[in-house]
Every structure is written in C-alpha cells, then in structure tokens.
Enzyme design. Structure first.
Site, PDB file in Angstrom:
ATOM      1  N   ALA A  48     -11.522 -13.280   2.230  1.00  0.00           N
ATOM      2  CA  ALA A  48     -11.552 -12.802   0.840  1.00  0.00           C
ATOM      3  C   ALA A  48     -12.809 -13.294   0.138  1.00  0.00           C
ATOM      4  O   ALA A  48     -13.402 -12.572  -0.675  1.00  0.00           O
ATOM      5  CB  ALA A  48     -10.299 -13.271   0.103  1.00  0.00           C
ATOM      6  N   GLY A  61     -13.049 -21.454  -1.849  1.00  0.00           N
ATOM      7  CA  GLY A  61     -12.606 -20.867  -0.584  1.00  0.00           C
ATOM      8  C   GLY A  61     -13.754 -20.234   0.165  1.00  0.00           C
ATOM      9  O   GLY A  61     -14.807 -19.909  -0.418  1.00  0.00           O
ATOM     10  N   TYR A 104      -1.935 -12.700  -6.682  1.00  0.00           N
ATOM     11  CA  TYR A 104      -1.240 -11.952  -7.744  1.00  0.00           C
ATOM     12  C   TYR A 104       0.268 -12.192  -7.743  1.00  0.00           C
ATOM     13  O   TYR A 104       1.001 -11.554  -8.493  1.00  0.00           O
ATOM     14  CB  TYR A 104      -1.554 -10.455  -7.655  1.00  0.00           C
ATOM     15  CG  TYR A 104      -1.229  -9.841  -6.321  1.00  0.00           C
ATOM     16  CD1 TYR A 104      -2.216  -9.672  -5.366  1.00  0.00           C
ATOM     17  CD2 TYR A 104       0.073  -9.457  -6.011  1.00  0.00           C
ATOM     18  CE1 TYR A 104      -1.914  -9.130  -4.131  1.00  0.00           C
ATOM     19  CE2 TYR A 104       0.380  -8.900  -4.782  1.00  0.00           C
ATOM     20  CZ  TYR A 104      -0.625  -8.746  -3.845  1.00  0.00           C
ATOM     21  OH  TYR A 104      -0.317  -8.218  -2.618  1.00  0.00           O
ATOM     22  N   ASP A 132     -12.856  -3.979  -0.603  1.00  0.00           N
ATOM     23  CA  ASP A 132     -12.405  -5.193  -1.303  1.00  0.00           C
ATOM     24  C   ASP A 132     -13.417  -5.675  -2.347  1.00  0.00           C
ATOM     25  O   ASP A 132     -13.030  -6.117  -3.432  1.00  0.00           O
ATOM     26  CB  ASP A 132     -12.121  -6.320  -0.302  1.00  0.00           C
ATOM     27  CG  ASP A 132     -10.825  -6.097   0.454  1.00  0.00           C
ATOM     28  OD1 ASP A 132      -9.936  -5.400  -0.076  1.00  0.00           O
ATOM     29  OD2 ASP A 132     -10.698  -6.618   1.580  1.00  0.00           O
ATOM     30  N   SER A 187       0.808  -1.228   0.000  1.00  0.00           N
ATOM     31  CA  SER A 187       0.000   0.000   0.000  1.00  0.00           C
ATOM     32  C   SER A 187       0.842   1.280   0.000  1.00  0.00           C
ATOM     33  O   SER A 187       0.513   2.222  -0.728  1.00  0.00           O
ATOM     34  CB  SER A 187      -0.964  -0.001   1.185  1.00  0.00           C
ATOM     35  OG  SER A 187      -1.900  -1.022   1.021  1.00  0.00           O
ATOM     36  N   LYS A 189      -8.429  -6.487  10.791  1.00  0.00           N
ATOM     37  CA  LYS A 189      -9.586  -6.157   9.939  1.00  0.00           C
ATOM     38  C   LYS A 189     -10.938  -6.377  10.622  1.00  0.00           C
ATOM     39  O   LYS A 189     -11.909  -5.706  10.288  1.00  0.00           O
ATOM     40  CB  LYS A 189      -9.525  -6.963   8.623  1.00  0.00           C
ATOM     41  CG  LYS A 189      -8.466  -6.446   7.663  1.00  0.00           C
ATOM     42  CD  LYS A 189      -8.391  -7.309   6.426  1.00  0.00           C
ATOM     43  CE  LYS A 189      -8.661  -6.487   5.197  1.00  0.00           C
ATOM     44  NZ  LYS A 189      -8.619  -7.252   3.947  1.00  0.00           N
TER      45      LYS A 189
HETATM   46  P1  ATR Z   1      -8.392 -14.784   3.658  1.00  0.00           P
HETATM   47  O1  ATR Z   1      -8.875 -13.813   4.671  1.00  0.00           O
HETATM   48  O2  ATR Z   1      -7.208 -14.299   2.857  1.00  0.00           O
HETATM   49  O3  ATR Z   1      -9.471 -15.312   2.774  1.00  0.00           O
HETATM   50  P2  ATR Z   1      -8.482 -17.072   5.400  1.00  0.00           P
HETATM   51  O4  ATR Z   1      -9.644 -16.478   6.089  1.00  0.00           O
HETATM   52  O5  ATR Z   1      -7.415 -17.699   6.221  1.00  0.00           O
HETATM   53  O6  ATR Z   1      -7.752 -16.005   4.485  1.00  0.00           O
HETATM   54  O7  ATR Z   1      -9.031 -18.132   4.325  1.00  0.00           O
HETATM   55  C1  ATR Z   1      -8.203 -18.907   3.607  1.00  0.00           C
HETATM   56  C2  ATR Z   1      -9.018 -19.793   2.649  1.00  0.00           C
HETATM   57  O8  ATR Z   1      -8.098 -20.603   1.934  1.00  0.00           O
HETATM   58  C3  ATR Z   1      -9.971 -20.742   3.347  1.00  0.00           C
HETATM   59  O9  ATR Z   1     -11.066 -21.007   2.492  1.00  0.00           O
HETATM   60  C4  ATR Z   1      -9.106 -21.981   3.515  1.00  0.00           C
HETATM   61  O10 ATR Z   1      -9.823 -23.185   3.655  1.00  0.00           O
HETATM   62  P3  ATR Z   1     -10.332 -23.679   5.107  1.00  0.00           P
HETATM   63  O11 ATR Z   1     -11.600 -22.931   5.386  1.00  0.00           O
HETATM   64  O12 ATR Z   1     -10.520 -25.129   4.945  1.00  0.00           O
HETATM   65  O13 ATR Z   1      -9.222 -23.345   6.074  1.00  0.00           O
HETATM   66  C5  ATR Z   1      -8.381 -21.971   2.199  1.00  0.00           C
HETATM   67  N1  ATR Z   1      -7.121 -22.711   2.253  1.00  0.00           N
HETATM   68  C6  ATR Z   1      -5.957 -22.296   2.798  1.00  0.00           C
HETATM   69  N2  ATR Z   1      -4.997 -23.255   2.656  1.00  0.00           N
HETATM   70  C7  ATR Z   1      -5.598 -24.296   1.997  1.00  0.00           C
HETATM   71  C8  ATR Z   1      -5.153 -25.581   1.533  1.00  0.00           C
HETATM   72  N3  ATR Z   1      -3.875 -25.989   1.709  1.00  0.00           N
HETATM   73  N4  ATR Z   1      -6.036 -26.372   0.873  1.00  0.00           N
HETATM   74  C9  ATR Z   1      -7.313 -25.976   0.677  1.00  0.00           C
HETATM   75  N5  ATR Z   1      -7.799 -24.764   1.088  1.00  0.00           N
HETATM   76  C10 ATR Z   1      -6.949 -23.943   1.738  1.00  0.00           C
END
Ligand code: ATR
Length: 283
Positions: free
Chosen positions: A136, A132, A226, A108, A22, A71
């Site tokens: 995000a 996911g 990205y 966002d 940022s 956040k």
């Molecule tokens: P953000 O705020 O950036 O979205 P987050 O809240 O930690 O980060 O969410 C990460 C997402 O990536 C979640 O959907 C997570 O799946 P889980 O709900 O099962 O934790 C997913 N994720 C992260 N690492 C993963 C992995 N190795 N395989 C599959 N999904 C993954």
C-alpha cells in the site's frame, strides 16, 4: 443486474476472496446506473492462477480485479502493464481485450489521490510522512509524487523495507528519506500530510501509537484503514484540530476506473454509495 449470457462479466480474483467488498461496490453501481452486466467473486488458488485466468476470456469476461495473493504474480501472465502498475510493482485491475490479451493496471494510487482531493486536501508541495513500507505504501508514494510533494519521509518497523522503497522511488522531483521507527514522532515536524499505510489501527490489529505533538496544526492526516472508519490515529488528529480524511474513499475511488473499463460508464462516488458500502463493512 442483467445476467444474460451476452452481458459483460467481471469479477474479483483472490484467495481467499469472500471478504472482498468489490462485488457489492460494483453491484451497487450496476443497479444504480441500470447497466447490463455482472460482477462476481472468483476464488482462485495460487497454483491455479495461470490456468483459471486463461479461461476467463472464453467465458465472456471483460476483465477482473486482483487482490491478495495474486497482485504481483499476475504480472507474469499479462501482455502489458500501465505505468502505474509498473511503478507500484503490482496489478489490481486486468482488462481483457477483444483478442483475449491481458492489460494490467493499478488504480490504487489514483484511488488514494482522488480520496485526498475530493476530501478537500489542496496539494502545495512540501513534505509528507508515510507510515509503513508495504504494498500500500508503494501506491501511496506514487500518488504523493504525482501530487507534487517535494519530499517524503518514510518510517517503518523494519527499516530495510523503508530503505528499499526510498531507493526505488526517489527522483529529481521528490526526495525520499527514511526515519527510524522510534523517531517517527519527530519526523512529523514540517509535514503537510501524514499517511498511515499499515494495518495498525484496523479492527483486530494493534493500535498505531504515534504522538502528534510535532505535527503542524494545518497538516492533514489520512489513513488507508477504513474499518473502523475513524481509526485511533484519525480520532486523535481530529481532536487536535487537524483535517482528517478516512480510508473508505480510497477503496471507492480505486474502483471507478475498473467499472468504467468493464461496463463503459464512469461511475460516481456519492454519499449513498459510501453509506451502502459502510453498511456492508459493518455487516
Ligand atoms: P500491504 O500490502 O497492505 O501494505 P504489507 O505489504 O504486508 O501489506 O505491509 C504491511 C505494512 O504494515 C508494513 O510496513 C509492515 O511493517 P514491516 O515492513 O516491518 O513488516 C507494517 N506492519 C504490519 N504490522 C505491524 C506492526 N504490528 N507494527 C508495525 N508495523 C506493522
């Protein structure tokens, strides 16, 4: 960049926060538009959040961006939150008014939608698939509902997280269903848009392994990752002939309302800005 004591000050707060792009992004615009102002980095520990944020008004700050881990916790300190911040349940921008009141925003969903639209995606209702169910994904779902999708299929490693989002966001205008993680490939049939909101495919993270054969050829594929700019998902989609939109634009577009609020000028996302920020990602 003007550093006079009366010039508006803004910053990004987080812990850790040194990796944040940022300051470079806002610094580019301050220089480009020759606007007096500064944009810095404020590392703030979770236990210091209330105290540190309370001081910013007295230090001439006009606002700040918020990144992990603040956040959600910042919400308790705000005087007001906009609709997007309330729906997403997180704040990435706080504007400090002349009385020192704190106004929380979330840009966002705006950044995600603007990246799609400026990337040439033409929303026409229908189905989106979201990989996911983290923070995000919440912003992406809010954007997809605003873009007029009729239904969204969520698929996530932990099914309970996807179920919770489906319950939270399903509305008369947009049905949200979940698909088991192991059936993600099958969920792609009939989709107009596929979005990865996980960190899978990011530098240093495992790849996202998702066969795309069921995805209609006219579907668009986008990734919020990205780094690298072209993730494995986007490369495979491009090779299969899909339109692809990389995640850098979301980062750039989400910053535009913040810059406008801090410094009074609506900045543009240009090829020069993209090239500059990309060089900083690689640096
Ligand atoms: P953000 O705020 O950036 O979205 P987050 O809240 O930690 O980060 O969410 C990460 C997402 O990536 C979640 O959907 C997570 O799946 P889980 O709900 O099962 O934790 C997913 N994720 C992260 N690492 C993963 C992995 N190795 N395989 C599959 N999904 C993954």
């Amino acid at each position: 960049m003007n550093t006079s004591p009366t010039a508006p000050r803004a910053a990004v707060i987080g812990w850790p926060v040194s990796h944040s792009l940022s300051p470079r992004l806002h610094g580019f615009w301050l220089n480009h538009y020759n606007i007096p102002g500064t944009y810095g980095i404020l590392p703030i520990k979770p236990e210091d959040l209330a105290h540190s944020v309370g001081d910013l008004f007295h230090q001439n700050y006009v606002g700040f961006n918020v990144t992990v881990p603040h956040k959600q916790s910042i919400c308790d300190l705000l005087d007001e939150r906009d609709e997007s911040a309330r729906k997403i349940g997180a704040v990435n921008l706080v504007i400090i008014d002349r009385e020192g009141r704190l106004h929380g925003r979330n840009t966002d969903a705006y950044g995600f939608a603007q990246n799609l639209l400026t990337g040439g995606f033409k929303p026409a209702g229908g189905k989106a698939v979201v990989i996911g169910a983290g923070g995000a994904a919440r912003a992406v779902i809010v954007a997809l509902i605003d873009l007029g999708f009729d239904n969204i299929t969520l698929t996530n490693r932990t099914a309970a997280h996807a179920d919770e989002l489906a319950q939270t966001f399903t509305s008369p205008a947009c049905k949200i269903i979940t698909a088991p993680w192991r059936d993600a490939a099958r969920a792609l049939a009939d989709a107009q848009l596929l979005v990865n909101t996980t960190s899978l495919g990011m530098v240093g993270q495992p790849a996202l392994t998702l066969p795309l054969d069921q995805l209609p050829t006219d579907a668009t594929v986008t990734d919020i990752v990205y780094a690298p700019l072209e993730t494995g998902l986007l490369r495979e989609a491009r090779e299969r002939g899909h339109k692809t939109i990389d995640g850098l634009g979301m980062l750039l577009h989400q910053a535009r309302p913040a810059f406008a609020a801090f410094f009074g000028h609506q900045p543009e996302v240009t090829p020069e800005l993209r090239a500059y920020v990309l060089s900083q990602v690689k640096a």
